[in-house]
Design a protein around this motif. Structure first.
Motif, PDB file in Angstrom:
ATOM      1  N   ILE A  91      -6.028   8.996  39.929  1.00 33.27           N
ATOM      2  CA  ILE A  91      -7.252   9.611  39.392  1.00 33.27           C
ATOM      3  C   ILE A  91      -7.748   8.834  38.177  1.00 33.27           C
ATOM      4  O   ILE A  91      -8.951   8.592  38.025  1.00 33.27           O
ATOM      5  N   ALA A  92      -6.822   8.422  37.309  1.00 32.47           N
ATOM      6  CA  ALA A  92      -7.216   7.638  36.133  1.00 32.47           C
ATOM      7  C   ALA A  92      -7.845   6.311  36.559  1.00 32.47           C
ATOM      8  O   ALA A  92      -8.814   5.836  35.942  1.00 32.47           O
ATOM      9  N   PHE A  93      -7.326   5.709  37.617  1.00 32.27           N
ATOM     10  CA  PHE A  93      -7.871   4.445  38.125  1.00 32.27           C
ATOM     11  C   PHE A  93      -9.288   4.661  38.670  1.00 32.27           C
ATOM     12  O   PHE A  93     -10.197   3.864  38.399  1.00 32.27           O
ATOM     13  N   VAL A  94      -9.481   5.744  39.423  1.00 32.62           N
ATOM     14  CA  VAL A  94     -10.825   6.065  39.933  1.00 32.62           C
ATOM     15  C   VAL A  94     -11.804   6.243  38.785  1.00 32.62           C
ATOM     16  O   VAL A  94     -12.922   5.708  38.794  1.00 32.62           O
ATOM     17  N   ASP A  95     -11.383   6.987  37.760  1.00 36.01           N
ATOM     18  CA  ASP A  95     -12.277   7.252  36.626  1.00 36.01           C
ATOM     19  C   ASP A  95     -12.611   5.975  35.862  1.00 36.01           C
ATOM     20  O   ASP A  95     -13.711   5.838  35.321  1.00 36.01           O
ATOM     21  N   MET A  96     -11.659   5.046  35.799  1.00 38.49           N
ATOM     22  CA  MET A  96     -11.911   3.775  35.122  1.00 38.49           C
ATOM     23  C   MET A  96     -12.928   2.935  35.904  1.00 38.49           C
ATOM     24  O   MET A  96     -13.812   2.291  35.332  1.00 38.49           O
ATOM     25  N   LYS A  97     -12.832   2.942  37.219  1.00 32.26           N
ATOM     26  CA  LYS A  97     -13.710   2.138  38.060  1.00 32.26           C
ATOM     27  C   LYS A  97     -15.097   2.755  38.239  1.00 32.26           C
ATOM     28  O   LYS A  97     -16.083   2.037  38.440  1.00 32.26           O
ATOM     29  N   TRP A  98     -15.175   4.069  38.197  1.00 29.90           N
ATOM     30  CA  TRP A  98     -16.388   4.795  38.603  1.00 29.90           C
ATOM     31  C   TRP A  98     -17.676   4.326  37.917  1.00 29.90           C
ATOM     32  O   TRP A  98     -18.689   4.077  38.596  1.00 29.90           O
ATOM     33  N   PRO A  99     -17.736   4.189  36.587  1.00 31.29           N
ATOM     34  CA  PRO A  99     -19.028   3.886  35.944  1.00 31.29           C
ATOM     35  C   PRO A  99     -19.650   2.567  36.378  1.00 31.29           C
ATOM     36  O   PRO A  99     -20.880   2.444  36.419  1.00 31.29           O
ATOM     37  N   ARG A 100     -18.843   1.577  36.703  1.00 27.19           N
ATOM     38  CA  ARG A 100     -19.372   0.249  37.024  1.00 27.19           C
ATOM     39  C   ARG A 100     -19.385  -0.052  38.515  1.00 27.19           C
ATOM     40  O   ARG A 100     -19.792  -1.138  38.912  1.00 27.19           O
ATOM     41  N   ALA A 101     -18.939   0.893  39.337  1.00 26.81           N
ATOM     42  CA  ALA A 101     -18.849   0.651  40.774  1.00 26.81           C
ATOM     43  C   ALA A 101     -20.086   1.168  41.490  1.00 26.81           C
ATOM     44  O   ALA A 101     -20.649   2.202  41.127  1.00 26.81           O
ATOM     45  N   ALA A 102     -20.493   0.431  42.525  1.00 22.29           N
ATOM     46  CA  ALA A 102     -21.562   0.923  43.387  1.00 22.29           C
ATOM     47  C   ALA A 102     -21.026   2.078  44.226  1.00 22.29           C
ATOM     48  O   ALA A 102     -19.815   2.270  44.359  1.00 22.29           O
ATOM     49  N   ALA A 103     -21.937   2.853  44.808  1.00 18.56           N
ATOM     50  CA  ALA A 103     -21.517   4.034  45.560  1.00 18.56           C
ATOM     51  C   ALA A 103     -20.593   3.659  46.720  1.00 18.56           C
ATOM     52  O   ALA A 103     -19.586   4.333  46.964  1.00 18.56           O
ATOM     53  N   LYS A 104     -20.911   2.573  47.429  1.00 21.48           N
ATOM     54  CA  LYS A 104     -20.052   2.177  48.551  1.00 21.48           C
ATOM     55  C   LYS A 104     -18.678   1.745  48.069  1.00 21.48           C
ATOM     56  O   LYS A 104     -17.668   1.977  48.741  1.00 21.48           O
ATOM     57  N   GLN A 105     -18.624   1.103  46.915  1.00 23.79           N
ATOM     58  CA  GLN A 105     -17.330   0.707  46.375  1.00 23.79           C
ATOM     59  C   GLN A 105     -16.525   1.937  45.972  1.00 23.79           C
ATOM     60  O   GLN A 105     -15.308   1.979  46.169  1.00 23.79           O
ATOM     61  N   ARG A 106     -17.195   2.947  45.416  1.00 23.45           N
ATOM     62  CA  ARG A 106     -16.500   4.187  45.066  1.00 23.45           C
ATOM     63  C   ARG A 106     -15.901   4.827  46.323  1.00 23.45           C
ATOM     64  O   ARG A 106     -14.755   5.293  46.304  1.00 23.45           O
ATOM     65  N   MET A 107     -16.668   4.841  47.390  1.00 23.55           N
ATOM     66  CA  MET A 107     -16.171   5.400  48.646  1.00 23.55           C
ATOM     67  C   MET A 107     -14.989   4.602  49.168  1.00 23.55           C
ATOM     68  O   MET A 107     -14.008   5.165  49.658  1.00 23.55           O
ATOM     69  N   SER A 108     -15.073   3.283  49.049  1.00 26.81           N
ATOM     70  CA  SER A 108     -14.001   2.411  49.520  1.00 26.81           C
ATOM     71  C   SER A 108     -12.713   2.630  48.731  1.00 26.81           C
ATOM     72  O   SER A 108     -11.617   2.679  49.298  1.00 26.81           O
ATOM     73  N   LYS A 144     -15.009  11.382  41.185  1.00 29.75           N
ATOM     74  CA  LYS A 144     -15.143  11.808  39.787  1.00 29.75           C
ATOM     75  C   LYS A 144     -16.301  12.779  39.592  1.00 29.75           C
ATOM     76  O   LYS A 144     -16.189  13.749  38.815  1.00 29.75           O
ATOM     77  N   ALA A 145     -17.394  12.552  40.270  1.00 24.43           N
ATOM     78  CA  ALA A 145     -18.561  13.416  40.093  1.00 24.43           C
ATOM     79  C   ALA A 145     -18.241  14.854  40.499  1.00 24.43           C
ATOM     80  O   ALA A 145     -18.613  15.806  39.803  1.00 24.43           O
ATOM     81  N   ARG A 146     -17.554  15.022  41.619  1.00 23.93           N
ATOM     82  CA  ARG A 146     -17.219  16.369  42.082  1.00 23.93           C
ATOM     83  C   ARG A 146     -16.173  17.016  41.188  1.00 23.93           C
ATOM     84  O   ARG A 146     -16.238  18.209  40.895  1.00 23.93           O
ATOM     85  N   ARG A 147     -15.205  16.233  40.719  1.00 24.08           N
ATOM     86  CA  ARG A 147     -14.186  16.784  39.824  1.00 24.08           C
ATOM     87  C   ARG A 147     -14.805  17.247  38.512  1.00 24.08           C
ATOM     88  O   ARG A 147     -14.429  18.274  37.950  1.00 24.08           O
ATOM     89  N   ASP A 148     -15.722  16.438  37.988  1.00 20.45           N
ATOM     90  CA  ASP A 148     -16.359  16.797  36.716  1.00 20.45           C
ATOM     91  C   ASP A 148     -17.294  17.992  36.850  1.00 20.45           C
ATOM     92  O   ASP A 148     -17.518  18.725  35.882  1.00 20.45           O
ATOM     93  N   ALA A 149     -17.833  18.172  38.054  1.00 21.57           N
ATOM     94  CA  ALA A 149     -18.843  19.215  38.237  1.00 21.57           C
ATOM     95  C   ALA A 149     -18.244  20.610  38.353  1.00 21.57           C
ATOM     96  O   ALA A 149     -18.818  21.581  37.846  1.00 21.57           O
ATOM     97  N   SER A 150     -17.068  20.730  39.001  1.00 21.09           N
ATOM     98  CA  SER A 150     -16.534  22.072  39.250  1.00 21.09           C
ATOM     99  C   SER A 150     -15.063  21.995  39.658  1.00 21.09           C
ATOM    100  O   SER A 150     -14.581  20.926  40.040  1.00 21.09           O
ATOM    101  N   PRO A 151     -14.351  23.121  39.595  1.00 22.75           N
ATOM    102  CA  PRO A 151     -12.980  23.167  40.109  1.00 22.75           C
ATOM    103  C   PRO A 151     -13.002  22.929  41.618  1.00 22.75           C
ATOM    104  O   PRO A 151     -14.062  23.029  42.260  1.00 22.75           O
ATOM    105  N   PRO A 152     -11.850  22.630  42.213  1.00 25.17           N
ATOM    106  CA  PRO A 152     -11.836  22.390  43.663  1.00 25.17           C
ATOM    107  C   PRO A 152     -12.264  23.637  44.426  1.00 25.17           C
ATOM    108  O   PRO A 152     -11.948  24.766  44.021  1.00 25.17           O
ATOM    109  N   PRO A 153     -12.986  23.475  45.519  1.00 26.65           N
ATOM    110  CA  PRO A 153     -13.381  24.637  46.332  1.00 26.65           C
ATOM    111  C   PRO A 153     -12.150  25.348  46.884  1.00 26.65           C
ATOM    112  O   PRO A 153     -11.059  24.770  46.961  1.00 26.65           O
ATOM    113  N   ASP A 154     -12.325  26.591  47.277  1.00 22.44           N
ATOM    114  CA  ASP A 154     -11.195  27.419  47.691  1.00 22.44           C
ATOM    115  C   ASP A 154     -10.408  26.810  48.841  1.00 22.44           C
ATOM    116  O   ASP A 154      -9.172  26.942  48.893  1.00 22.44           O
ATOM    117  N   ASP A 155     -11.082  26.143  49.769  1.00 27.06           N
ATOM    118  CA  ASP A 155     -10.370  25.595  50.921  1.00 27.06           C
ATOM    119  C   ASP A 155      -9.564  24.348  50.567  1.00 27.06           C
ATOM    120  O   ASP A 155      -8.644  23.965  51.306  1.00 27.06           O
TER     121      ASP A 155
END
Length: 465
Positions: A91-108, A144-155
């Motif tokens: 998770i820390a690695f994702v958060d470090m990469k997120w601001p400078r990564a394109a959307a497709k790179q984030r998905m990858s 990161k966007a979903r984690r920052d926005a809200s807690p995980p959904p019930d499912d």
């Protein structure tokens, strides 16, 4: 982790007192030492435990091991005590990469980490299903966007909670067997079959980067993959010659598109005549085009419009994202000549369909006027193949994807003798990648080369005579 070799270890001290519960006499044994002027201490109930700790500290000092100034422990002991779990580090690695990564790179990145994490569980007790784990990781934990926005959904919440406490620690990844298990996992598809070589290489690069980030943070002493003899399958990046249409076939397919879906004929013409990537054609604006009434024109490409999943771009609601040109700086512009047939196609398109207020040429009909979706132009191209190719040709890779028109354009330029450096500049490749990718598509130049060599040898013979 700030370390020091300025270490002093004192003798074990015995402290006599009484047990708080029983009131009986009781002794405790305290180990004390100094690191960079800071005093540290640790108490033990028995002398044997105190002597064990004291011996570890003394051995590390004698072996020249650096001590962590924050905890006072030898570096290996401090790293082990402070080691984070693989889940937390990913998770820390994702958060470090997120601001400078394109959307497709984030998905990858999320896909690769979600692929490897199930191989890094420390227990099977209470483990969620594979589907639940993947949905929790890809759909929430590594976004990161979903984690920052809200807690995980019930499912997803039960799987997220379980994963948060049941992955191995980073120190466990110093075991080559654990790393090998992870690498084997990322080489497989969801159905258990071997993934494509390019997919394996991409996912391995993400896993390697995550571990390198742990080394950078000094959570690991060295990169764990350095000692693992795991060979990445060779990738075949070369274009399949069977997918490349000749000029006659390309014109016929474009004519089919013009008859059935005229709004997109100029879009496909850009791919064939100017070797644009589909994302570059979607980004094209009227101000990027120099289209004279006769002769060659010029396109000045300044970006690309990528199709991404909702929740991966900077705008969490958008499914498309405008980015810079591939492998180029944000302000880079790539000039590409437009041959007369392409100029005519673009002039007709602009006259018939106009452009948006933003200058875009290829947009959806109706409300919104956003860029044409990938699903739309892919569906149109499948229909063009169905009506423009024979049944036998449809069973082959011939022009199977719109992107194959770009391959056909670059192959044509190379086969007609345009210097590789010029082709690479127009196509947005490096020369090395260009020749590697299109090696199988270059035809007919060997005979011309033989004639040039033979002529040179004949001149030399005539001079000698």
């Amino acid at each position: 982790m700030k370390t020091s070799f300025d270490v002093k270890i004192w003798a074990i001290q015995e402290h006599q007192g009484k047990d708080r519960k029983t009131g009986k006499p009781r002794s405790t044994y305290r180990v004390r030492w100094v690191v960079a002027g800071h005093v540290f201490g640790e108490s033990f109930k028995t002398r044997a435990l105190a002597e064990s700790q004291w011996a570890k500290l003394l051995t590390a000092q004698r072996q020249g091991v650096a001590f962590d100034e924050a905890s006072g422990l030898p570096e290996p002991m401090a790293r082990e005590r402070n080691s984070r779990s693989w889940y937390d580090h990913a998770i820390a690695f994702v958060d470090m990469k997120w601001p400078r990564a394109a959307a497709k790179q984030r998905m990858s990145i999320a896909e690769a980490l979600a692929n490897v994490t199930p191989a890094l569980l420390k227990t099977e007790r209470g483990v969620p299903t594979e589907t639940a784990i993947r949905r929790a990781l890809y759909g929430y934990s590594f976004n990161k966007a979903r984690r920052d926005a809200s807690p995980p959904p019930d499912d997803l919440a039960p799987a997220v909670r379980w994963l948060a406490v049941n992955t191995v620690s980073l120190n466990d990844l110093q075991d080559a067997a654990v790393v090998r298990k992870a690498l084997d996992a990322l080489s497989l598809r969801l159905d258990g079959k071997q993934a494509a070589a390019t997919t394996i290489a991409r996912k391995r690069a993400v896993f390697y980067g995550a571990l390198r980030y742990a080394v950078e943070l000094r959570l690991l002493p060295a990169h764990p993959m350095a000692n693992v003899q795991w060979i990445t399958p060779k990738s075949d990046d070369e274009v399949d010659r069977r997918s490349v249409v000749n000029p006659g076939q390309a014109l016929h397919l474009l004519a089919v598109v013009a008859e059935r879906h005229p709004r997109l004929v100029a879009f496909f013409a850009l791919l064939y005549y100017a070797a644009l990537r589909p994302a570059e054609a979607l980004h094209l604006r009227i101000e990027d085009c120099e289209l004279p009434e006769e002769g060659w024109g010029m396109l000045r490409l300044s970006g690309s419009t990528q199709h991404v999943g909702e929740g991966w771009g900077d705008d969490s609601k958008a499914v498309r994202e405008d980015r810079e040109l591939k492998h180029r700086a944000k302000t880079a512009v790539r000039p590409v000549p437009a041959p007369p047939p392409l100029v005519r196609a673009l002039r007709w398109h602009i006259a018939a369909n106009g452009n948006t207020s933003e200058g875009r040429l290829f947009v959806t009909q109706g409300y919104g006027h956003g860029p044409v979706s990938k699903e739309t132009y892919s569906r149109v191209w499948r229909a063009a193949r169905r009506h423009g190719l024979t049944t036998a040709q449809q069973r082959t890779p011939l022009a199977k994807r719109p992107y194959d028109l770009r391959h056909a354009a670059v192959s044509l330029w190379l086969n007609e003798g345009v210097p590789a450096t010029q082709v690479a500049e127009w196509a947005g490749h490096s020369v090395h990648v260009l020749l590697k990718v299109y090696a199988k598509c270059i035809e007919g130049q060997d005979e011309a080369a033989r004639r040039r060599i033979e002529a040179a040898l004949n001149r030399a013979n005539d001079q000698a005579a």
